[in-house]
Write a protein that holds these residues in place. Structure first.
Motif, PDB file in Angstrom:
ATOM      1  N   VAL A  69       0.826  -1.208   0.000  1.00  0.00           N
ATOM      2  CA  VAL A  69       0.000   0.000   0.000  1.00  0.00           C
ATOM      3  C   VAL A  69       0.861   1.260   0.000  1.00  0.00           C
ATOM      4  N   PHE A  70       1.948   1.249   0.787  1.00  0.00           N
ATOM      5  CA  PHE A  70       2.776   2.446   0.926  1.00  0.00           C
ATOM      6  C   PHE A  70       4.032   2.410   0.049  1.00  0.00           C
ATOM      7  N   ASN A  71       4.195   1.311  -0.685  1.00  0.00           N
ATOM      8  CA  ASN A  71       5.339   1.169  -1.596  1.00  0.00           C
ATOM      9  C   ASN A  71       6.664   1.362  -0.865  1.00  0.00           C
ATOM     10  N   ARG A  72       6.810   0.656   0.259  1.00  0.00           N
ATOM     11  CA  ARG A  72       8.011   0.749   1.073  1.00  0.00           C
ATOM     12  C   ARG A  72       8.680  -0.626   1.159  1.00  0.00           C
ATOM     13  N   PRO A  73      10.019  -0.676   1.276  1.00  0.00           N
ATOM     14  CA  PRO A  73      10.721  -1.958   1.394  1.00  0.00           C
ATOM     15  C   PRO A  73      10.313  -2.707   2.664  1.00  0.00           C
ATOM     16  N   TYR A  74      10.432  -4.011   2.590  1.00  0.00           N
ATOM     17  CA  TYR A  74      10.076  -4.882   3.717  1.00  0.00           C
ATOM     18  C   TYR A  74      10.800  -4.468   4.995  1.00  0.00           C
ATOM     19  N   LEU A  75      12.117  -4.213   4.896  1.00  0.00           N
ATOM     20  CA  LEU A  75      12.905  -3.886   6.089  1.00  0.00           C
ATOM     21  C   LEU A  75      12.468  -2.571   6.715  1.00  0.00           C
ATOM     22  N   ASP A  76      12.032  -1.617   5.901  1.00  0.00           N
ATOM     23  CA  ASP A  76      11.534  -0.353   6.453  1.00  0.00           C
ATOM     24  C   ASP A  76      10.271  -0.573   7.280  1.00  0.00           C
ATOM     25  N   VAL A  77       9.431  -1.502   6.825  1.00  0.00           N
ATOM     26  CA  VAL A  77       8.166  -1.752   7.513  1.00  0.00           C
ATOM     27  C   VAL A  77       8.393  -2.393   8.880  1.00  0.00           C
ATOM     28  N   ILE A  78       9.368  -3.294   8.973  1.00  0.00           N
ATOM     29  CA  ILE A  78       9.545  -4.055  10.219  1.00  0.00           C
ATOM     30  C   ILE A  78      10.589  -3.461  11.151  1.00  0.00           C
ATOM     31  N   ARG A  79      11.327  -2.442  10.721  1.00  0.00           N
ATOM     32  CA  ARG A  79      12.488  -1.958  11.489  1.00  0.00           C
ATOM     33  C   ARG A  79      12.115  -1.523  12.911  1.00  0.00           C
ATOM     34  N   SER A  80      10.979  -0.880  13.079  1.00  0.00           N
ATOM     35  CA  SER A  80      10.610  -0.327  14.393  1.00  0.00           C
ATOM     36  C   SER A  80       9.540  -1.144  15.106  1.00  0.00           C
ATOM     37  N   THR A  81       9.344  -2.397  14.702  1.00  0.00           N
ATOM     38  CA  THR A  81       8.289  -3.213  15.318  1.00  0.00           C
ATOM     39  C   THR A  81       8.642  -3.831  16.674  1.00  0.00           C
ATOM     40  N   PRO A  82       9.931  -4.041  17.050  1.00  0.00           N
ATOM     41  CA  PRO A  82      10.214  -4.745  18.316  1.00  0.00           C
ATOM     42  C   PRO A  82       9.514  -4.190  19.547  1.00  0.00           C
ATOM     43  N   PRO A  83       9.466  -2.851  19.787  1.00  0.00           N
ATOM     44  CA  PRO A  83       8.768  -2.392  20.999  1.00  0.00           C
ATOM     45  C   PRO A  83       7.294  -2.797  21.043  1.00  0.00           C
ATOM     46  N   TYR A  84       6.650  -2.815  19.899  1.00  0.00           N
ATOM     47  CA  TYR A  84       5.238  -3.197  19.862  1.00  0.00           C
ATOM     48  C   TYR A  84       5.069  -4.685  20.134  1.00  0.00           C
ATOM     49  N   ILE A  85       5.994  -5.489  19.624  1.00  0.00           N
ATOM     50  CA  ILE A  85       5.941  -6.924  19.883  1.00  0.00           C
ATOM     51  C   ILE A  85       6.105  -7.192  21.378  1.00  0.00           C
ATOM     52  N   VAL A  86       7.005  -6.455  22.022  1.00  0.00           N
ATOM     53  CA  VAL A  86       7.207  -6.611  23.470  1.00  0.00           C
ATOM     54  C   VAL A  86       5.920  -6.257  24.220  1.00  0.00           C
ATOM     55  N   MET A  87       5.281  -5.151  23.858  1.00  0.00           N
ATOM     56  CA  MET A  87       4.032  -4.759  24.528  1.00  0.00           C
ATOM     57  C   MET A  87       2.933  -5.797  24.318  1.00  0.00           C
ATOM     58  N   LEU A  88       2.869  -6.351  23.126  1.00  0.00           N
ATOM     59  CA  LEU A  88       1.855  -7.374  22.850  1.00  0.00           C
ATOM     60  C   LEU A  88       2.143  -8.656  23.620  1.00  0.00           C
ATOM     61  N   LEU A  89       3.428  -9.006  23.755  1.00  0.00           N
ATOM     62  CA  LEU A  89       3.787 -10.186  24.547  1.00  0.00           C
ATOM     63  C   LEU A  89       3.428  -9.990  26.020  1.00  0.00           C
ATOM     64  N   ILE A  90       3.654  -8.791  26.545  1.00  0.00           N
ATOM     65  CA  ILE A  90       3.275  -8.500  27.933  1.00  0.00           C
ATOM     66  C   ILE A  90       1.763  -8.633  28.101  1.00  0.00           C
ATOM     67  N   THR A  91       1.016  -8.078  27.141  1.00  0.00           N
ATOM     68  CA  THR A  91      -0.446  -8.201  27.195  1.00  0.00           C
ATOM     69  C   THR A  91      -0.878  -9.653  27.142  1.00  0.00           C
TER      70      THR A  91
END
Length: 427
Positions: free
Chosen positions: A389-411
């Protein structure tokens, strides 16, 4: 040895064809037919065709295309912008206000769409431009959008809850209500993180919207807020079933966008319906293939074998839920959540109920992991949706996801130890 051979060949087919870049529906349908031909020659392949048709025949599945159609109508119109303007007018001036607006609006739009991918498109497109304009990096923006879209699979009407209810026979209305608490919790986690992230990175504050403008955007957003009232309120008080709520949602969307707002010409409804039909056909093919593969595995007693190997003979409820979370999270990182729910739920459902787990609570855990896996590398479906949708590389999309994954794991851990988070509205 037949059980282990079935598993080896099943995984070889699934991952082999996926590696060759076939769409998910191809290995999902191919695997059960190959297993029948190799191991159960006494069963006619036509029986699997009947199982596939049976998988998409339940009345409750009518809710899926209807909710998708309602969401497509609202996405095609101006509803998402009205919701964004409303939330932004009240919190946009706060530290991290635009990021908070994204999470809150994804939760609200989730009560219309029930789909993480639809939310990425409808909310992500207008919100990404606003976030970039106030100083957010693109990687932070994309991570926020794809993870906030997870909330859409928890807030009713969730397609994940519909599939789980279909597989287990659990009340879909109760599942819808149970998803509200976890959805709000995730939204609050993300909002808190957005506040501190903005302070640390010194994101500039947006201008405070005057009360006259707040009143104006509130008036424009009143009617779109009718969707959660219809879906959640109608089901909660027993006015109609989830499928009936889906039908009313379509009617409400048509009246809103065609007659009241006049944002959609009547001639465009056919184009929107065609888009809904294409999405629905893909979902139903996955459901049909999942039903066929699930039946073959059950016939071979694979669920019992895996459950005994993983869970033992007398597992505790907490241990079962941890294993469910692990298997579903990893599974949804690799393939479509609908497929994972169809294949893995029969493996764990009976053992979980015997261990004392409430089926409604189990459904929340399963759907939560499906939502989390949708935005988690390597193959979370929302990652590829955002990339396209945003025409962005795969690595750009996932680069900043770790903090959200941590919050979801805590939940996720909190949901396991405190089931009342999901069950309090049902008491």
């Amino acid at each position: 040895m037949i059980d282990s051979n079935i598993l080896y060949i099943m995984f070889a087919i699934l991952f082999g064809l996926l590696f060759l870049n076939f769409p998910m529906m191809v290995p999902l349908i191919t695997a059960p037919f190959v297993l029948i031909l190799l191991f159960f020659t006494n069963i006619s392949p036509m029986f699997l065709v009947q199982q596939m048709l049976q998988g998409i025949s339940p009345y409750v599945l009518l809710a899926v295309p209807l909710f998708i159609f309602a969401a497509d109508i609202m996405s095609y119109g101006h509803t998402s912008n009205r919701l964004l303007d409303f939330v932004g007018a009240f919190v946009g001036h706060l530290r991290g206000g635009y990021a908070i607006t994204t999470s809150v609006t994804c939760a609200i739009f989730g009560s219309i769409s029930g789909s993480t991918q639809a939310t990425v498109v409808a909310i992500g497109r207008p919100m990404r431009e606003r976030l970039l304009k106030v100083g957010y990096k693109d990687s932070d923006t994309l991570a926020l959008i794809i993870n906030s879209s997870d909330i859409a699979l928890l807030i009713p009407p969730s397609i994940g809850f519909i599939i789980y209810g279909l597989v287990t026979g659990t009340s879909i209305g109760d599942l819808f209500i149970a998803g509200i608490g976890p959805g709000i919790m995730v939204m609050l986690f993300f909002a808190t993180y957005s506040y501190f992230q903005a302070r640390i990175k010194d994101i500039p504050l947006a201008e405070r919207v005057p009360w006259s403008e707040r009143l104006n955007v509130s008036k424009r957003a009143i009617l779109p807020f009718g969707f959660p009232v219809i879906v959640i309120g109608g089901i909660y008080v027993g006015i109609f079933s989830p499928t009936e709520a889906a039908g009313v949602s379509v009617l409400y969307a048509l009246v809103l966008e065609v007659l009241i707002y006049r944002t959609i010409p009547l001639k465009d409804i056919q184009k929107i319906a065609l888009s809904t039909g294409l999405v629905t056909s893909a979902v139903f093919v996955l459901v049909a293939g999942g039903q066929a593969l699930s039946w073959v595995l059950s016939y071979a007693r694979i669920p019992q074998m895996i459950a005994e190997a993983v869970l033992g003979t007398d597992p505790s409820a907490v241990y079962v839920l941890f294993m469910v979370s692990l298997f579903f999270f990893v599974g949804c990182m690799l393939v479509d959540p609908i497929v994972v729910i169809f294949i893995l739920t029969p493996i764990f459902f009976r053992a979980a109920v015997q261990a004392g787990v409430d089926p409604i609570h189990l459904g929340v855990i399963v759907t939560f992991q499906a939502a989390m896996g949708s935005a988690t590398p390597p193959f979370g479906c929302d990652i590829f949706t955002a990339s396209a949708v945003f025409n962005r590389p795969y690595l750009d999309v996932i680069r900043s996801t770790p903090p959200y994954i941590v919050m979801l794991l805590i939940t996720s851990v909190l949901l396991i130890f405190f089931p009342q988070i999901s069950l309090f509205l049902l008491q």
